[in-house]
Design an enzyme around this catalytic site. Structure first.
Site, short mmCIF file in Angstrom:
data_model
loop_
_atom_site.label_atom_id
_atom_site.label_comp_id
_atom_site.label_asym_id
_atom_site.label_seq_id
_atom_site.Cartn_x
_atom_site.Cartn_y
_atom_site.Cartn_z
N CYS A 272 -10.51 11.59 -4.23
CA CYS A 272 -9.26 12.35 -4.29
C CYS A 272 -9.27 13.33 -5.46
CB CYS A 272 -8.07 11.42 -4.45
SG CYS A 272 -8.17 10.02 -3.36
N GLY B 90 -3.57 2.60 2.61
CA GLY B 90 -3.47 2.00 1.29
C GLY B 90 -2.40 2.66 0.42
N THR B 91 -2.31 3.98 0.53
CA THR B 91 -1.34 4.70 -0.30
C THR B 91 0.09 4.26 0.02
OG1 THR B 91 -2.84 6.58 -0.40
CG2 THR B 91 -0.53 7.01 -0.95
N SER C 185 -6.44 -1.24 3.21
CA SER C 185 -6.61 -0.01 3.98
C SER C 185 -7.74 -0.22 4.98
CB SER C 185 -6.93 1.14 3.03
OG SER C 185 -7.20 2.29 3.78
N1 PLP Z 1 -6.26 2.36 -3.62
C1 PLP Z 1 -7.58 2.44 -3.86
C2 PLP Z 1 -8.17 1.57 -4.91
C3 PLP Z 1 -8.38 3.33 -3.15
O1 PLP Z 1 -9.68 3.41 -3.40
C4 PLP Z 1 -7.77 4.16 -2.16
C5 PLP Z 1 -8.57 5.16 -1.43
O2 PLP Z 1 -9.55 5.70 -1.91
C6 PLP Z 1 -6.39 4.02 -1.93
C7 PLP Z 1 -5.67 3.12 -2.67
C8 PLP Z 1 -5.70 4.85 -0.88
O3 PLP Z 1 -5.95 4.35 0.42
P1 PLP Z 1 -5.68 5.25 1.71
O4 PLP Z 1 -6.74 6.29 1.75
O5 PLP Z 1 -5.77 4.29 2.87
O6 PLP Z 1 -4.31 5.80 1.58
#
Ligand code: PLP
Length: 403
Positions: free
Chosen positions: A343, A84-85, A217
Site C-alpha cells: 500500500c 481485512g481493512t 482477509s
Molecule cells: N492488515 C494487514 C496486516 C495487511 O497486511 C493487510 C493487507 O495487506 C490488511 C490489513 C488489509 O487487508 P485487505 O487488503 O483485505 O483490506
C-alpha cells in the site's frame, strides 16, 4: 507495431517469479472451482426464504463453519466483511461507539498496517485517546510495556499477530494474559488482533490465544479478493460499521458476497489440511534464501526477528542501494517483490515500520521484502539470488557510496 509485438513476446516468454505473497496470493484453482456455481447457477439472495435463497444461505453457512473451525471459533462469531481493512475498521470503530460510556482510550502499536493506523487517527480526531507502543528492534512488543500504559479508560488494545513488512510474530498469548489480568471481572478492555498475515499460514486459535476480536482477509490465504471476516467473541456487542439490513445478525448490512464467501470457506478448509506441511517447506526455503543471499552478497542485514517470523517472510536491507532501484531491476528480470508494504510502495516515504524498529532511514530505504508461497520453488530462489548478485553489483558500481 512490430517492435511492440516483439516486446510483448519477450515479456511473455520471460521467466516470472512471484515473491510478493504478502501483498496478495493467487486464488487456488480448487477455490475457483468451488466458487464458480455461485457466480452462475446459484444466485439467490441468502436472505430470501424461498428455494433459491436457501441454496446460497446453506453454502454461506457451510463456509462460515469452515472459517470458524480454522481459528477455533463458533460459526456465529464470524461476521463477513469486504476484507481485512473493513474488519479492522469494524473492530476499532465498533468498540469505540459501543463502549463510549466505559472509556475513550485505545492502545495499539507503531508498526500496524494502515488499516489500523488510519482508523485510530480518525478516532483521535473524534476525541478518543490513542497510545502507540514502540516495539523492540526485532519488532517484538514487550508485555510489560503494554501493562505500563493500560488505564481504567482503556477500551481496546489492537496489536497485529504478525507484521506484514518484517514478518515478526508478536507474543499474543502473553499480551492477552496481561490484558486478562488487568480486566479482571470488568467488560473492558477488549483485545483485537489483526491476523491478516497469519490465518491459514500459522496456527491461530482464538481461545488459546485469548483474543476477543480478530481480523482475517481471504486473498492472503489463496482465496478471492474483497472478502474477509471479523471474529467477534460471543457476548461482545459492537456498533455496526455498516448500517443497513439485518444481514449477519444485524451486525453488517448489505447482501453478502456469496461466491466470495464460498471461496473464502474453501480456502480455509484447504489451509487447515495443508498448512502444517507448507509451513515446514516455506521455513526451509526462507532460511535457505537468507543464507544464500548473506553468503553471496556483502553488507546485507535481515530486518525483523531472526526466528519469530512468518515462515514466508524475508526482509533484507542492502547497504548503499535504493530499494526501488533494486525492485525495478528485479522486475525487469521477471522477479516480483516489494519495498515496504504494497500500500505504501508507490510512495517514497520511509516505511513507518522500519523507523519504529530504529532502522536508520538510509537502510530503511535499502530494504526489499520477499514473501514466498505455494508456488515458490528452490529453483525460483536460486534464480532470484543469481539475479540479485548481478543487480547489486551493478547498482553498487554506479553508486557514489557503493564501495
Ligand atoms: N492488515 C494487514 C496486516 C495487511 O497486511 C493487510 C493487507 O495487506 C490488511 C490489513 C488489509 O487487508 P485487505 O487488503 O483485505 O483490506
Amino acid at each position: 507495431m512490430i517492435l511492440e509485438v516483439i516486446i510483448f513476446k519477450i515479456n511473455y516468454m520471460l521467466k516470472r517469479v512471484y515473491l510478493d505473497y504478502a501483498a496478495t496470493a493467487p486464488v487456488d484453482e480448487r477455490v475457483i472451482k468451488t466458487m464458480e456455481p455461485y457466480s452462475r447457477r446459484f444466485f439467490g439472495n441468502p436472505s430470501s426464504l424461498h428455494y433459491f435463497g436457501q441454496q446460497t444461505r446453506g453454502a454461506m453457512e457451510t463456509a462460515r463453519e469452515k472459517i470458524a473451525h480454522l481459528i477455533g471459533a463458533q460459526p456465529e462469531e464470524i461476521v463477513f466483511t469486504s476484507g481485512g481493512t473493513e474488519a479492522d475498521n469494524f473492530a476499532l470503530k465498533g468498540v469505540a461507539y459501543a463502549a463510549k460510556l466505559s472509556g475513550n482510550h485505545f492502545i495499539t502499536t507503531k508498526i500496524e498496517h494502515s488499516a489500523i493506523l488510519n482508523p485510530t487517527k480518525f478516532l483521535a480526531k473524534q476525541g478518543f485517546a490513542v497510545t502507540y507502543l514502540l516495539p523492540q528492534k526485532d519488532g517484538l512488543i514487550k508485555p510489560e510495556d503494554l501493562r505500563a500504559v493500560l488505564t481504567d479508560k482503556t477500551i481496546l488494545i489492537s496489536i497485529m499477530h504478525a507484521n506484514n513488512e518484517v514478518g515478526t510474530i508478536e507474543p499474543i498469548k502473553k499480551l492477552a494474559e496481561v490484558i486478562k489480568k488487568f480486566r479482571g471481572a470488568k467488560k473492558f478492555p477488549l483485545f483485537h488482533i489483526d491476523a491478516v498475515q497469519t490465518v491459514g499460514h500459522i496456527p491461530v486459535d482464538v481461545d488459546e490465544m485469548g483474543v476477543d476480536l480478530l481480523s482475517i482477509s481471504a486473498h492472503k490465504l489463496y482465496g478471492p479478493k474483497g472478502v474477509g471476516a471479523l471474529y467477534v467473541r460471543k457476548g461482545i456487542t459492537l456498533e455496526p460499521f455498516m448500517h443497513g439490513g439485518e444481514q449477519e445478525r444485524g451486525r453488517r448490512g448489505s447482501t453478502e458476497n456469496v461466491a466470495g464467501i464460498v471461496g473464502f470457506g474453501k480456502a480455509c478448509e484447504l489451509a487447515e489440511q495443508e498448512m502444517d506441511a507448507e509451513r515446514v517447506r516455506l521455513t526451509k526455503l526462507r532460511d535457505y534464501f537468507i543464507k544464500e543471499v548473506m553468503s553471496k552478497i556483502e553488507r546485507v542485514t535481515l530486518n525483523g526477528h531472526a526466528t519469530k517470523r512468518l515462515p514466508n517472510n524475508i526482509n533484507l536491507s542492502f547497504e548503499s542501494i535504493e530499494g526501488e532501484s533494486m525492485m525495478l531491476s528485479l522486475d525487469l528480470a521477471g522477479i516480483a517483490c516489494s519495498t515496504g508494504s504494497a500500500c505504501s510502495s508507490n510512495t517514497l516515504e520511509t516505511s513507518h515500520v522500519m523507523l519504529a524498529l530504529g532502522v536508520n532511514p538510509e537502510m530503511a530505504h535499502s530494504s526489499l521484502r520477499f514473501t514466498l508461497g505455494k508456488e515458490t520453488t528452490k529453483q525460483d530462489l536460486d534464480y532470484t539470488v543469481n539475479q540479485l548478485v548481478k543487480i547489486i553489483k551493478r547498482l553498487r558500481d554506479i553508486s557514489p557510496f557503493g564501495h
